[in-house]
Design an enzyme around this catalytic site. Sequence first.
Site, PDB file in Angstrom:
ATOM      1  N   HIS A 247      35.549  43.027  39.830  1.00 33.52           N
ATOM      2  CA  HIS A 247      37.004  42.919  39.683  1.00 33.52           C
ATOM      3  C   HIS A 247      37.790  43.880  40.573  1.00 33.52           C
ATOM      4  O   HIS A 247      38.865  44.342  40.211  1.00 33.52           O
ATOM      5  CB  HIS A 247      37.400  43.114  38.218  1.00 33.52           C
TER       6      HIS A 247
ATOM      7  N   CYS B 118      42.823  45.603  33.670  1.00 34.24           N
ATOM      8  CA  CYS B 118      41.457  45.803  34.177  1.00 34.24           C
ATOM      9  C   CYS B 118      41.328  46.531  35.510  1.00 34.24           C
ATOM     10  O   CYS B 118      40.777  47.623  35.584  1.00 34.24           O
ATOM     11  CB  CYS B 118      40.762  44.445  34.302  1.00 34.24           C
TER      12      CYS B 118
END
Length: 447
Positions: free
Chosen positions: A133, A75
Amino acid sequence: MTSVFIFLRRVSYLLLLTHFAFAQKKPNIIMILVDDMGWGEVGVYGSKYCQTPHLDALAKQGLKFNSFYANSTVCSPTRAALLSGKYPDLVGVPGVIRGNTLNSWGYFNPKVKTLPQLLKSGGYHTGMVGKWHLGLEPENHPNERGFMHFHGFLEDMMDDYYTHLREGKNWMRLNKQVVDPKGHATDVFTDWAIEYLDNQKKSPQPFFLYLAYNAPHFPMQPPREWLDKIKKRNPNLTEKRALLTALIEHLDDNIGRVMAALQKNNQADNTLIVFSSDNGGLLSTEADNGPWKGGKQTMYEGGLRVPTMAVWKNKIVPNAQTNTPGLMMDLLPTFCEVAGVTPPTDIDGKSLLSTMLGKSVSSFDRTVFWMRREGGVDYGGQDYYGMREGQWKLVQNNPFEPFQLFDMSVDSLETNDLKKTNKEIYESLSKKMRVHLQKVGSVQWQK
């Protein structure tokens, strides 16, 4: 004096109107990024399990990429590449950033110019909804990295799609304010995205919306009614596969809601929309990465090649496809070119606008690198790499295994390691990789 003042005021008003008229001509830009969606999960990419009418409609309205790649197998690095236009290890994000500092493998360089900062300088309103994130440090809050509006989740993953907690903590925010929404995270993010679009329809200012869903990342928690529908349609699916299918079809339905809001607001005709995934699907959830070998966390095609499409009415030809290779870091210069903004000169990405407008190149015309750093016994806090130049690809899937060499022109499924029989090619590629490693060696990736 009064007449001069009135004259100047009228001139200022006309200049303001001219500015708004110019701003209106700039296209809006929407980037939809999903989490861990494999190549084979979308109908137009040959899905065996999922019905994705809204994503299929996007592909039919515009351009389908057949060779688009995430910038990493996981990610955070891919997200850093999207927002910086650079290799993620050059901006301090070689691996997954986590709130647990003992298991966090990146620090997004606060000095790097980001995509929203660049677009804001070009007159855009910049909004983000969904999964961030890229760090919990104050200097790495989305509002500090160029987003004028942030409504989403700061941490790495949710432990529950309904409580939205990570390790017992609430990371949902409206800008810097803690919020506690109710409902499935995919529905929540869609509601917030539509709210943003509704607010922007009242403004002549063009907007950039980065909509980052955390679906279909585990935990596999689709709404019950979607799971029941999938099981009724295909009772032979395993429980894992049924859960993932339901999560993806629910996601597709929500993307349809966003597209409907664009139409309702008369924003669709002047909006470039790009959809992609941050990496391939996770094999342990029975993800479908199409014909490609491997999945999330691997440098094989299944971990890197992702479903991607672009729509721009009257600019991108409908029902088009391209084999031109693209990477996530290419979207920053692409969006900058669309917005009339000059990107930084030191980026690694290359604009794909000419490809979107019809010019196609079928082969890798540059040398590209992938990498990931990770902890645990399997990785030991070390990094591993992939590399592509022309027909050749180097692959390593953990720091402790030797590289493999594949000729992608005849072996796109990566079955035949040619390292021993093509030593000159292997050494040439290895030398270029070492140069890249030297370049990133001085980059700070821990605060």
